[in-house]
Design an enzyme around this catalytic site. Structure first.
Site, PDB file in Angstrom:
ATOM      1  N   GLU A 187       8.894  -7.232 -10.172  1.00 34.33           N
ATOM      2  CA  GLU A 187       7.701  -7.960  -9.741  1.00 34.33           C
ATOM      3  C   GLU A 187       7.844  -9.446 -10.065  1.00 34.33           C
ATOM      4  O   GLU A 187       8.043  -9.811 -11.223  1.00 34.33           O
ATOM      5  CB  GLU A 187       6.460  -7.383 -10.430  1.00 34.33           C
ATOM      6  CG  GLU A 187       6.184  -5.953  -9.968  1.00 34.33           C
ATOM      7  CD  GLU A 187       4.988  -5.315 -10.664  1.00 34.33           C
ATOM      8  OE1 GLU A 187       4.548  -5.832 -11.714  1.00 34.33           O
ATOM      9  OE2 GLU A 187       4.512  -4.285 -10.162  1.00 34.33           O
ATOM     10  N   SER A 236       5.743  -5.472  -1.135  1.00 38.46           N
ATOM     11  CA  SER A 236       5.716  -4.060  -1.560  1.00 38.46           C
ATOM     12  C   SER A 236       6.081  -3.123  -0.407  1.00 38.46           C
ATOM     13  O   SER A 236       7.212  -3.158   0.076  1.00 38.46           O
ATOM     14  CB  SER A 236       4.334  -3.767  -2.155  1.00 38.46           C
ATOM     15  OG  SER A 236       4.321  -2.544  -2.823  1.00 38.46           O
ATOM     16  N   ALA A 237       5.163  -2.298   0.102  1.00 43.94           N
ATOM     17  CA  ALA A 237       5.480  -1.406   1.225  1.00 43.94           C
ATOM     18  C   ALA A 237       5.969  -2.202   2.436  1.00 43.94           C
ATOM     19  O   ALA A 237       6.870  -1.766   3.163  1.00 43.94           O
ATOM     20  CB  ALA A 237       4.253  -0.574   1.602  1.00 43.94           C
ATOM     21  N   GLY A 273       0.853  -1.175   0.000  1.00 46.04           N
ATOM     22  CA  GLY A 273       0.000   0.000   0.000  1.00 46.04           C
ATOM     23  C   GLY A 273       0.887   1.223   0.000  1.00 46.04           C
ATOM     24  O   GLY A 273       1.870   1.250  -0.729  1.00 46.04           O
ATOM     25  N   HIS A 304       8.710  -3.277  -6.833  1.00 48.29           N
ATOM     26  CA  HIS A 304       8.097  -2.979  -8.153  1.00 48.29           C
ATOM     27  C   HIS A 304       9.129  -2.333  -9.074  1.00 48.29           C
ATOM     28  O   HIS A 304       8.797  -1.399  -9.798  1.00 48.29           O
ATOM     29  CB  HIS A 304       6.891  -2.037  -8.019  1.00 48.29           C
ATOM     30  CG  HIS A 304       5.784  -2.532  -7.141  1.00 48.29           C
ATOM     31  ND1 HIS A 304       4.878  -3.473  -7.557  1.00 48.29           N
ATOM     32  CD2 HIS A 304       5.434  -2.221  -5.867  1.00 48.29           C
ATOM     33  CE1 HIS A 304       4.003  -3.705  -6.580  1.00 48.29           C
ATOM     34  NE2 HIS A 304       4.329  -2.965  -5.547  1.00 48.29           N
TER      35      HIS A 304
END
Lengths: 235, 235
Positions: free
Chosen positions: A194, A122-123, A90, A159
């Site tokens: 990714e 991700s985050a 997020g 990413h």
């Protein structure tokens, strides 16, 4: 003994949530029947409850029961008592702000260093590095600090995106942004495409997935890292 | 009386530095023979001197003499004495950090509100909004605050990029990021595509250039704004 998965993304194009990591996560969490989910990053503004439901759905297929950290009155105790921890993706600025406000940044670092299995996407992967200063996210909220968990001695760019051939867009490429980062910061940055992830077992850090990763070091030309490479030397 | 140009980018693909704005800047700076350049954002890590040279080269064709703010012993006085100010693009986190460290954030706001002609491109445009929280840049350095000049009563997203049809990349689109911003912040965000700019004359804010801009407001569907539109009502 650290046991960590640091994944570039939760979802591959055309795939389901965490699908591509299913076998890896079965093995990673094989001794766990419950997991503490950290939904603070709220992708697209989704609520803590809805985000936790999404994680719970996936992990039910692994017979792992998921509870969101926001459901506990004392989040520090929730971290200390957790069998396993998963921090979803997020907005990294929001995630880090919430981790500090709820005083769980140190708590997570302590338990994961002692061996609580951790998954970040991700985050949730960004915060495994020394700082969040190589996130791609928009600074929608002002965190008390950019320092993060430091579970690995370098930074992550999740990413990671190669320059797009023929693009006429004049905004900076990811590579230019990381070059700017290195004007002010010495630590290496690993661009995780990714589908790639890092597996941390004690002090061994291994690149996993089918792709190469792109390594950026201060005053050095970027280089491609093959999957399976042991990155324990990197700092 | 405010007199401001807020441009999405300094350079269009295939064009020279500021070329597409030449006629606009001739008019904008017609009463000026000198200009104070703020090179703090250092795109790609370029030095203050080199960046200032680049700006000086362009403005010499307009018979305007450029000096960098870093060349002055007292940057606040430099701002107060400037005939005109141009803040170049680069990294917004670095720019804002430097503006605060050199105590010129307030000084620039004060003189521009009183009528010193101002030009911003990219990061230099971002800071014209209420906050820098809708920048696209990487947080390579921790600024003392995300608050910026507030010369207009909303935020700017420069280099606005539409979702790329058929992209398989799972990182957030610009639209998703701005939606996340609106979970926590009420002010509108104007996505300025490369080639667009805002012209501020006193209290009149007009969209210029050949393209539409994309307007994002909290709890409202994004909408396209035609060039030439008066945006003075927007806040």
């Amino acid at each position: 003994m650290k046991k960590i998965i640091i994944a570039s993304t939760s979802t591959l194009h055309g795939g389901g949530y965490l699908d591509y990591l299913t076998d890896t996560l079965k093995e990673h969490f094989k001794s766990c029947s419950s997991l503490l989910f950290v939904p603070y990053a709220r992708p697209g503004g989704i609520s803590h409850d809805d985000y936790t439901k999404k994680a719970a759905e996936f992990f039910s297929s692994l017979n792992i029961n998921v509870k969101g950290i926001h459901e506990f009155e004392n989040p520090v105790e929730a971290v200390q008592n957790a069998e396993a921890i998963f921090t979803g993706g997020g907005n990294t600025f929001l995630l880090v702000t919430q981790l500090y406000q709820n005083k769980v940044m140190d708590a997570i670092k302590t338990v994961v260093e002692k061996g609580t299995p951790y998954l970040g996407t991700s985050a949730g992967s960004n915060i495994c590095g020394l700082t969040m200063e190589t996130t791609n996210d928009m600074p929608i909220i002002y965190p008390p600090s950019f320092d993060t968990l430091g579970l690995i001695p370098f930074n992550i760019n999740p990413h990671y995106l190669d320059p797009i051939a023929g693009s006429t867009h004049m905004g900076e490429t990811r590579e230019t942004r990381i070059k700017e980062f290195h004007q002010f910061n010495p630590q290496p940055v690993l661009g995780l495409r990714e589908g790639s992830w890092l597996e941390v077992n004690a002090d061994i850090i291994t690149l996993r997935g089918s792709l190469q990763a792109r390594l950026f070091r201060q005053n050095t030309e970027p280089e491609e890292i093959e999957t399976g490479t042991d990155l324990s030397w990197l700092k």
